[in-house]
Design a protein around this motif. Structure first.
Motif, PDB file in Angstrom:
ATOM      1  N   THR A 323       0.846  -1.192   0.000  1.00  0.00           N
ATOM      2  CA  THR A 323       0.000   0.000   0.000  1.00  0.00           C
ATOM      3  C   THR A 323       0.883   1.245   0.000  1.00  0.00           C
ATOM      4  O   THR A 323       1.889   1.294   0.710  1.00  0.00           O
ATOM      5  CB  THR A 323      -0.936   0.044   1.237  1.00  0.00           C
ATOM      6  N   VAL A 324       0.518   2.223  -0.823  1.00  0.00           N
ATOM      7  CA  VAL A 324       1.246   3.492  -0.837  1.00  0.00           C
ATOM      8  C   VAL A 324       0.301   4.558  -0.287  1.00  0.00           C
ATOM      9  O   VAL A 324      -0.866   4.618  -0.667  1.00  0.00           O
ATOM     10  CB  VAL A 324       1.732   3.872  -2.254  1.00  0.00           C
ATOM     11  N   TRP A 325       0.800   5.369   0.641  1.00  0.00           N
ATOM     12  CA  TRP A 325      -0.071   6.287   1.392  1.00  0.00           C
ATOM     13  C   TRP A 325       0.125   7.727   0.920  1.00  0.00           C
ATOM     14  O   TRP A 325       1.090   8.385   1.293  1.00  0.00           O
ATOM     15  CB  TRP A 325       0.149   6.102   2.890  1.00  0.00           C
ATOM     16  N   ASN A 326      -0.839   8.180   0.091  1.00  0.00           N
ATOM     17  CA  ASN A 326      -0.828   9.578  -0.359  1.00  0.00           C
ATOM     18  C   ASN A 326      -0.907  10.500   0.859  1.00  0.00           C
ATOM     19  O   ASN A 326      -0.327  11.582   0.867  1.00  0.00           O
ATOM     20  CB  ASN A 326      -2.035   9.852  -1.260  1.00  0.00           C
ATOM     21  N   ALA A 327      -1.639  10.053   1.868  1.00  0.00           N
ATOM     22  CA  ALA A 327      -1.835  10.853   3.081  1.00  0.00           C
ATOM     23  C   ALA A 327      -0.515  11.162   3.762  1.00  0.00           C
ATOM     24  O   ALA A 327      -0.388  12.180   4.441  1.00  0.00           O
ATOM     25  CB  ALA A 327      -2.753  10.107   4.048  1.00  0.00           C
ATOM     26  N   SER A 328       0.456  10.301   3.611  1.00  0.00           N
ATOM     27  CA  SER A 328       1.776  10.557   4.181  1.00  0.00           C
ATOM     28  C   SER A 328       2.659  11.294   3.169  1.00  0.00           C
ATOM     29  O   SER A 328       3.319  12.286   3.511  1.00  0.00           O
ATOM     30  CB  SER A 328       2.434   9.236   4.581  1.00  0.00           C
ATOM     31  N   ALA A 329       2.683  10.832   1.926  1.00  0.00           N
ATOM     32  CA  ALA A 329       3.543  11.439   0.906  1.00  0.00           C
ATOM     33  C   ALA A 329       3.264  12.938   0.762  1.00  0.00           C
ATOM     34  O   ALA A 329       4.183  13.730   0.569  1.00  0.00           O
ATOM     35  CB  ALA A 329       3.327  10.735  -0.436  1.00  0.00           C
ATOM     36  N   ASN A 330       1.989  13.331   0.890  1.00  0.00           N
ATOM     37  CA  ASN A 330       1.620  14.735   0.712  1.00  0.00           C
ATOM     38  C   ASN A 330       2.105  15.639   1.829  1.00  0.00           C
ATOM     39  O   ASN A 330       1.968  16.862   1.751  1.00  0.00           O
ATOM     40  CB  ASN A 330       0.095  14.861   0.577  1.00  0.00           C
ATOM     41  N   PHE A 331       2.623  15.028   2.893  1.00  0.00           N
ATOM     42  CA  PHE A 331       3.120  15.822   4.024  1.00  0.00           C
ATOM     43  C   PHE A 331       4.584  15.475   4.313  1.00  0.00           C
ATOM     44  O   PHE A 331       5.066  15.710   5.415  1.00  0.00           O
ATOM     45  CB  PHE A 331       2.221  15.596   5.253  1.00  0.00           C
ATOM     46  N   ASP A 332       5.261  14.939   3.305  1.00  0.00           N
ATOM     47  CA  ASP A 332       6.661  14.535   3.489  1.00  0.00           C
ATOM     48  C   ASP A 332       7.546  15.782   3.533  1.00  0.00           C
ATOM     49  O   ASP A 332       7.652  16.517   2.542  1.00  0.00           O
ATOM     50  CB  ASP A 332       7.071  13.608   2.332  1.00  0.00           C
ATOM     51  N   GLU A 333       8.200  15.952   4.686  1.00  0.00           N
ATOM     52  CA  GLU A 333       9.041  17.140   4.878  1.00  0.00           C
ATOM     53  C   GLU A 333      10.248  17.153   3.947  1.00  0.00           C
ATOM     54  O   GLU A 333      10.885  18.184   3.760  1.00  0.00           O
ATOM     55  CB  GLU A 333       9.483  17.303   6.344  1.00  0.00           C
ATOM     56  N   ARG A 334      10.564  16.005   3.318  1.00  0.00           N
ATOM     57  CA  ARG A 334      11.678  15.962   2.355  1.00  0.00           C
ATOM     58  C   ARG A 334      11.312  16.659   1.048  1.00  0.00           C
ATOM     59  O   ARG A 334      12.175  16.982   0.248  1.00  0.00           O
ATOM     60  CB  ARG A 334      12.051  14.496   2.043  1.00  0.00           C
ATOM     61  N   VAL A 335      10.020  16.828   0.811  1.00  0.00           N
ATOM     62  CA  VAL A 335       9.549  17.378  -0.469  1.00  0.00           C
ATOM     63  C   VAL A 335       8.820  18.715  -0.277  1.00  0.00           C
ATOM     64  O   VAL A 335       8.948  19.620  -1.098  1.00  0.00           O
ATOM     65  CB  VAL A 335       8.613  16.361  -1.167  1.00  0.00           C
ATOM     66  N   PHE A 336       8.070  18.825   0.819  1.00  0.00           N
ATOM     67  CA  PHE A 336       7.258  20.033   1.026  1.00  0.00           C
ATOM     68  C   PHE A 336       7.846  20.883   2.149  1.00  0.00           C
ATOM     69  O   PHE A 336       8.109  20.367   3.239  1.00  0.00           O
ATOM     70  CB  PHE A 336       5.810  19.645   1.386  1.00  0.00           C
ATOM     71  N   ASP A 337       8.026  22.164   1.849  1.00  0.00           N
ATOM     72  CA  ASP A 337       8.493  23.097   2.857  1.00  0.00           C
ATOM     73  C   ASP A 337       7.351  23.313   3.862  1.00  0.00           C
ATOM     74  O   ASP A 337       6.229  23.630   3.460  1.00  0.00           O
ATOM     75  CB  ASP A 337       8.858  24.409   2.133  1.00  0.00           C
ATOM     76  N   ARG A 338       7.626  23.148   5.143  1.00  0.00           N
ATOM     77  CA  ARG A 338       6.604  23.279   6.195  1.00  0.00           C
ATOM     78  C   ARG A 338       5.268  22.632   5.768  1.00  0.00           C
ATOM     79  O   ARG A 338       4.265  23.317   5.522  1.00  0.00           O
ATOM     80  CB  ARG A 338       6.406  24.747   6.555  1.00  0.00           C
ATOM     81  N   PRO A 339       5.288  21.298   5.660  1.00  0.00           N
ATOM     82  CA  PRO A 339       4.097  20.603   5.126  1.00  0.00           C
ATOM     83  C   PRO A 339       2.839  20.784   5.966  1.00  0.00           C
ATOM     84  O   PRO A 339       1.730  20.688   5.444  1.00  0.00           O
ATOM     85  CB  PRO A 339       4.521  19.129   5.120  1.00  0.00           C
ATOM     86  N   GLY A 340       3.006  21.087   7.252  1.00  0.00           N
ATOM     87  CA  GLY A 340       1.831  21.255   8.127  1.00  0.00           C
ATOM     88  C   GLY A 340       1.189  22.618   7.993  1.00  0.00           C
ATOM     89  O   GLY A 340       0.255  22.937   8.725  1.00  0.00           O
ATOM     90  N   ARG A 341       1.690  23.421   7.079  1.00  0.00           N
ATOM     91  CA  ARG A 341       1.136  24.758   6.874  1.00  0.00           C
ATOM     92  C   ARG A 341       0.220  24.735   5.653  1.00  0.00           C
ATOM     93  O   ARG A 341       0.624  24.282   4.576  1.00  0.00           O
ATOM     94  CB  ARG A 341       2.301  25.722   6.660  1.00  0.00           C
ATOM     95  N   PHE A 342      -1.016  25.185   5.838  1.00  0.00           N
ATOM     96  CA  PHE A 342      -1.967  25.302   4.730  1.00  0.00           C
ATOM     97  C   PHE A 342      -1.650  26.612   4.018  1.00  0.00           C
ATOM     98  O   PHE A 342      -1.874  27.688   4.571  1.00  0.00           O
ATOM     99  CB  PHE A 342      -3.389  25.295   5.304  1.00  0.00           C
ATOM    100  N   ASP A 343      -1.082  26.524   2.818  1.00  0.00           N
ATOM    101  CA  ASP A 343      -0.585  27.716   2.130  1.00  0.00           C
ATOM    102  C   ASP A 343      -1.090  27.698   0.685  1.00  0.00           C
ATOM    103  O   ASP A 343      -0.579  26.960  -0.160  1.00  0.00           O
ATOM    104  CB  ASP A 343       0.950  27.706   2.173  1.00  0.00           C
ATOM    105  N   LEU A 344      -2.088  28.539   0.435  1.00  0.00           N
ATOM    106  CA  LEU A 344      -2.756  28.499  -0.871  1.00  0.00           C
ATOM    107  C   LEU A 344      -1.846  28.922  -2.021  1.00  0.00           C
ATOM    108  O   LEU A 344      -2.180  28.691  -3.179  1.00  0.00           O
ATOM    109  CB  LEU A 344      -4.008  29.388  -0.847  1.00  0.00           C
ATOM    110  N   SER A 345      -0.698  29.539  -1.712  1.00  0.00           N
ATOM    111  CA  SER A 345       0.189  29.931  -2.816  1.00  0.00           C
ATOM    112  C   SER A 345       1.374  28.972  -2.946  1.00  0.00           C
ATOM    113  O   SER A 345       2.348  29.273  -3.626  1.00  0.00           O
ATOM    114  CB  SER A 345       0.691  31.361  -2.601  1.00  0.00           C
ATOM    115  N   ARG A 346       1.288  27.810  -2.303  1.00  0.00           N
ATOM    116  CA  ARG A 346       2.411  26.857  -2.326  1.00  0.00           C
ATOM    117  C   ARG A 346       2.799  26.506  -3.775  1.00  0.00           C
ATOM    118  O   ARG A 346       1.976  26.046  -4.555  1.00  0.00           O
ATOM    119  CB  ARG A 346       1.989  25.586  -1.576  1.00  0.00           C
TER     120      ARG A 346
END
Ligand code: HEM
Length: 412
Positions: A323-346
């Motif tokens: 199983t591959v978890w989009n729910a985790s990949a979308n918040f991977d700190e290796r790829v997203f700067d401050r992944p826990g921040r909801f930023d509409l201009s990301r």
């Protein structure tokens, strides 16, 4: 109730022992941010062992591993099923018939035939109908001053678009909506499997009837395209047509609905982002991508290893469920700067919400249009909005979001 106790202090030893990612309540009732972060850091390719008479499965959580699995469709096959529940139950009976659970050349040919109906040009009429309907639904709900955004607005947009695609007669649409929510049954923690099974059968029967009519009198809708295509040199059987119609509802209704509801919840929780959207400081286009990342309506995808393979040092055996978890990949700190921040201009925003590779979501353009139309409607029509009651989560290990969202709001 899940056995998981998400206490950071004792996370590592307890986490692996108690974690059951197949448990819908785990996803509905817990914030798994720390669980995913710990898995990514310490067990990026984790084996959840067999339990309750059901087999074990691999859990892949890092963005680059998730995308590697999606990309390698020869090694990680979909034809035994592409969601955890069907894989744990022994496989998907629609394998080789329904697009999402078909592999190889047959998948490529079936997809190419369907793509014709999903290009921006082919969808022009559907998009216009989405825009008119969305504006009308928002105006009606704003007129009333209060609404359940989930039921009164979000539930009415995606299924309508799919019914447009399939050219379902207007008179039948209410019935399809009722059957669909009963078939998916994820809105209630205690929804009975019998009710869901009966509703699913009724939907299949309905589309069998519609398919027979389209064979006799073809139009330019998706059912007629399916009836005319010959992916293996032979026409699709009635059953294959019906399954592929149903898969559009499965794939495109609740996912889009949940991302719209989750998008509004996120705007309510982040007033500064709502302000940026309304002032035009951020484009609706980038806002759509962040809503898709933030909400991740499809939590995971499932595959079966076709051969023995090594992933990040772990040995995956042929036949294992992966199983591959989009729910985790979308918040991977290796790829997203401050992944826990909801930023509409990301930007960039390389989320995995629509998967990747050969099974990349066929309805991605349509879903983006639906969400963008909604955000644009909110931006231009809504002066103020606030939640007036608790939202209620869907109970699923596959879909994520809220089934209810009571609001009070006013028009500009
Ligand atoms: C495939 C998510 C909207 C139809 C997928 C996959 C994901 C996904 C993750 C890949 C599954 C896999 O790899 O096993 C979403 C999300 C949506 C959305 C999050 C909304 C926000 C739609 C819409 C439609 C649709 C609107 C059609 C009306 C499909 C189909 C596939 C698919 C037919 C199978 C593609 C293939 O196997 O080649 N979707 N989807 N989806 N989606 Fe979507």
């Amino acid at each position: 109730m899940s056995a998981l106790q998400p206490s950071p202090a004792d996370a590592p030893p307890q986490l692996w022992a108690g974690l059951d990612l197949s448990d819908p309540a785990l996803h509905a009732e817990h914030d798994l941010t720390e669980v995913w972060r710990t898995l990514r850091a310490e067990r990026p390719v984790h084996w959840q062992s067999a339990r309750h008479g059901r087999p074990g499965f691999w859990v892949v959580t890092r963005h680059d591993d998730v995308s590697a699995v999606y990309r390698d469709a020869r090694t990680f096959r979909s034809d035994r099923g592409n969601v955890l529940d069907t894989l744990l139950a022994g496989g998907d009976s629609a394998g080789g018939s329904m697009l999402a659970v078909t592999d190889g050349a047959r998948h490529a040919r079936l997809r190419a035939a369907l793509m014709k109906s999903f290009s921006p040009r082919a969808l022009d009429g559907v998009v216009r109908s989405v825009r008119t309907a969305t504006r009308g639904l928002l105006e009606d709900a704003l007129e009333r001053g209060t609404c359940d955004f989930a039921q009164d607005v979000a539930a009415r947009i995606p299924l309508r678009a799919i019914c447009d695609l399939l050219d379902v007669p207007d008179a039948d649409r209410g019935e399809i909506l009722a059957l669909t929510s009963a078939a998916l049954g994820s809105e209630h923690a205690d929804a009975g499997p019998d009710e869901a099974w009966l509703a699913r059968n009724d939907i299949l029967l309905y589309f069998a009837d519609l398919a027979a009519r389209r064979r006799a009198e073809p139009g330019d809708d998706v059912i007629s395209v399916l009836a005319a295509c010959r992916p293996g040199g032979l026409p699709l059987t009635d059953e294959e047509i019906v399954l592929n119609c149903y898969s559009l509802i499965l794939g495109g209704d609740e996912t889009t609905r949940l991302s719209m509801i989750g998008g509004v919840e996120a705007l309510l929780a982040h007033p500064e982002q709502w302000r940026r959207l309304r002032s035009g400081e951020v484009t609706t286009r980038s806002a759509v991508e962040e809503v898709l990342r933030w909400t991740t309506p499809a939590l995971h995808a499932g595959r079966t290893a076709a051969v023995d393979v090594t992933l990040r040092g772990r040995s995956i055996a042929a036949g294992d469920i992966v199983t591959v978890w989009n729910a985790s990949a979308n918040f991977d700190e290796r790829v997203f700067d401050r992944p826990g921040r909801f930023d509409l201009s990301r930007t960039p925003n390389k989320h995995m919400s629509f998967a990747y590779g050969s099974h990349f979501c066929l309805g991605a353009y349509l879903a983006r249009v639906e969400i963008e139309t909604l955000l644009d409607g909110l931006r231009t029509l809504v002066a103020e909005m606030e939640a007036t009651g608790p939202s209620s989560p869907v109970y699923s290990n596959f879909l994520s979001g809220s089934a209810r969202l009571p609001l009070s709001w006013s028009r500009v």
